[in-house]
Every structure is written in C-alpha cells, then in structure tokens.
Motif scaffolding. Structure first.
Motif, short mmCIF file in Angstrom:
data_model
loop_
_atom_site.label_atom_id
_atom_site.label_comp_id
_atom_site.label_asym_id
_atom_site.label_seq_id
_atom_site.Cartn_x
_atom_site.Cartn_y
_atom_site.Cartn_z
N GLN A 1 0.14 11.20 4.48
CA GLN A 1 -0.35 11.75 5.74
C GLN A 1 -0.14 13.24 5.72
OE1 GLN A 1 1.74 10.91 9.38
NE2 GLN A 1 0.03 11.61 10.63
N TYR B 1 0.31 5.26 1.26
CA TYR B 1 -0.53 6.24 1.94
C TYR B 1 0.18 7.59 1.94
CZ TYR B 1 -3.12 2.41 4.24
OH TYR B 1 -3.89 1.30 4.52
N TYR C 1 0.83 -1.20 0.00
CA TYR C 1 0.00 0.00 0.00
C TYR C 1 0.87 1.25 0.00
CZ TYR C 1 -3.02 -3.56 2.11
OH TYR C 1 -3.72 -4.72 2.38
N TYR D 1 -3.02 0.70 -3.94
CA TYR D 1 -2.61 -0.52 -3.30
C TYR D 1 -2.44 -1.63 -4.35
CZ TYR D 1 -7.48 -2.16 -3.61
OH TYR D 1 -8.71 -2.54 -4.06
N PHE E 1 3.84 7.06 3.26
CA PHE E 1 4.14 5.79 3.91
C PHE E 1 3.79 4.63 3.00
CE2 PHE E 1 5.35 7.15 8.05
CZ PHE E 1 4.64 8.31 8.31
N ASP F 1 1.00 -6.14 4.06
CA ASP F 1 0.44 -7.17 4.92
C ASP F 1 0.26 -8.44 4.12
OD1 ASP F 1 -2.79 -5.52 4.90
OD2 ASP F 1 -2.18 -7.25 3.69
N SER G 1 -2.96 -6.73 10.58
CA SER G 1 -2.45 -5.38 10.68
C SER G 1 -1.39 -5.17 9.61
CB SER G 1 -1.85 -5.15 12.06
OG SER G 1 -0.74 -6.00 12.24
N GLN G 2 -1.21 -3.93 9.24
CA GLN G 2 -0.22 -3.59 8.23
C GLN G 2 1.10 -3.23 8.89
OE1 GLN G 2 -2.32 -0.43 6.26
NE2 GLN G 2 -3.40 -1.81 4.91
N LEU H 1 -5.27 6.45 1.64
CA LEU H 1 -4.73 5.47 0.72
C LEU H 1 -4.66 6.05 -0.68
CD1 LEU H 1 -3.82 2.49 0.43
CD2 LEU H 1 -6.21 1.94 -0.12
N PHE I 1 4.33 -0.84 8.43
CA PHE I 1 4.64 0.41 7.74
C PHE I 1 6.14 0.65 7.65
CE2 PHE I 1 0.64 2.68 7.10
CZ PHE I 1 -0.22 1.93 7.87
N GLY I 2 6.54 1.31 6.56
CA GLY I 2 7.89 1.81 6.45
C GLY I 2 8.04 3.10 7.23
N PRO I 3 9.26 3.66 7.28
CA PRO I 3 9.53 4.85 8.09
C PRO I 3 9.04 6.14 7.47
CG PRO I 3 11.52 4.14 6.98
CD PRO I 3 10.48 3.11 6.68
N MET J 1 -5.01 15.19 9.43
CA MET J 1 -5.79 14.18 8.72
C MET J 1 -5.19 12.81 8.97
SD MET J 1 -6.49 16.05 5.10
CE MET J 1 -7.93 15.06 4.78
N GLY J 2 -6.02 11.81 8.85
CA GLY J 2 -5.51 10.45 8.96
C GLY J 2 -4.76 10.05 7.71
N LEU J 3 -4.18 8.89 7.76
CA LEU J 3 -3.54 8.32 6.59
C LEU J 3 -4.60 8.10 5.50
CD1 LEU J 3 -1.47 5.69 8.54
CD2 LEU J 3 -0.50 7.58 7.25
#
Lengths: 113, 113
Positions: A37, A35, A33, A48, A90, A94, A101-102, A45, A104-106, A41-43
């Motif tokens: 940010q 994303y 995926y 994917y 990001f 998964d 759960s996913q 998408l 995530f990268g840094p 706001m939330g992440l």
C-alpha cells in the motif's frame, strides 16, 4: 486464534540489502496474498498463492519473490531492496471461494534508504 | 489508470448523522464489490459486500448501494459513531476470487463527537 500475523512490524533497509517478510495464518485458509500500500493508491497485489505449493504473480511482482512454505506460512522476499519498495506490506488469507472476504495481517512498514 | 476510484480522500461527519462514502469503477465486467475498514497500524477488516444481482445490501448500520449502469457504489453509515473513524476501501472484481480484486485508494472518515 491469532488470525494473520506478520513479522517484522517495521524495518529499515539500505539499498541493495535483502530481507524476508514473514506471514502466518491459523485459520486453515487455502489462499494467501501479499499486497503493498502506497500513499494515494489502493492495495496492489504482489503475489498470491491459491493453495499450498502454488504461487502466482499479481499486479506488481517485480523485485519480489515468494515462498508458500506450508499451508500456514507465506513469505515475501526482497533480494535487493530499492527505495521504490518503501511501502506498507500486508499479508492476507481467505478460504478461496465465492465472495469470500480476505483477512489481513497488521502490516509491515518498510523503509528503504 | 485507476479502475476503482474513491474521489474523496477525506470526509468529516457529525456523530449521529449519515456518512456516505462513494466509489466509482470503470470496468463494466466488475460484478463483486467489497468494503473494508482500516484503523491506523492495523490491517483492513471486511465490512460488507454486494454482488451485481442486487442493488442494496444491509448489515446493521451499514448499507451498500450499487448502481451498475452508473458504475457507482456507495456505503451509508447510519448513525455515524466516533468509532467509525477510519479509512474505508472499496474493492471490485469480475470473478469474486481474491487475487482479482482491485482496490480503491481509500477515503478517510472522521466522525466528530
């Protein structure tokens, strides 16, 4: 076992320039995926890939393209960067399944001037 | 309109006390919920999950409560530790597949020594 890695960590672009954000995972995950940010706001998408060879649009795909190069790698391309694409990006992965759960990268911090 | 809301942008708690982070959602079809924790300059990491067949799930110091009729979930951290200082995101989905999770904007928790 590095998990999910992203390059670069930080990038500054001028409006109209192009770039590719790279992502790789070493967990043999099927799904990957991208994303973004933004503050307050939330992440959200962008795109994917449920499995190697497939890609689908997410909530905010405009201005982006993706490539699932192989099972490990999933890249995000900005063909002509705009200031509205200034964000933190990001990548996640998964195994694809029930309530997984996913990982995530840094993140890649992108500034478009 | 945000489908997943975290109305407290920030929260400060004394070390050893309980931290309660809240999340509200508007889509009554959401059945799967995840909490992620995020440290600065890192990607989110999975913390705990719950599905709508339960109203509570515990994992060590972390407990998630779900009230479906109120469309509300909360994350309790007891006792809070300085290392818990991070941004916490809740995410919700109607079918528990990664591409369909909607993230809230996050709550920044500060645990004061």
């Amino acid at each position: 076992n590095a998990g999910v890695t992203q390059t670069p960590k930080f990038q500054v672009l001028k409006t109209g320039q192009s770039m590719t954000l790279q992502c790789a995972q070493d967990m043999n995950h099927n799904s990957m995926y991208w994303y973004r940010q933004d503050p307050g706001m939330g992440l959200r998408l962008i795109y994917y890939s449920a499995s190697e060879g497939t890609t689908d649009k997410g909530e905010v795909p405009n201005g982006y393209n993706v490539s699932r190069l192989n099972k490990r790698e999933f890249s995000l391309r900005l063909e002509s960067a705009a200031p509205s694409q200034t964000s933190v990006y990001f990548c996640a992965s998964d195994s694809g399944g029930a309530l997984m759960s996913q990982y995530f990268g840094p993140g890649t911090r992108l500034l478009v001037l | 309109d945000q489908q997943v809301k975290q109305n407290s942008p920030s929260l400060s708690v004394q070390e050893g006390r309980i931290s309660i982070l809240n999340c509200d959602y508007t889509n009554s079809m959401f059945d799967y919920f995840l909490w992620y924790k995020k440290y600065p300059a890192e990607g989110p990491t999975f913390l705990i999950s719950i599905s709508s067949i339960k109203d509570k799930n515990e994992d060590g110091r972390f407990t998630v409560f779900l009230n479906k009729s109120a469309k509300h979930l909360s994350l309790h951290i007891v006792p809070s530790q300085p290392g818990d200082s991070a941004v916490y995101f809740c995410a919700a989905s109607d079918d528990n597949y990664g591409q369909n999770f909607v993230f809230g904007p996050g709550t920044r928790l500060s645990v004061l020594p």
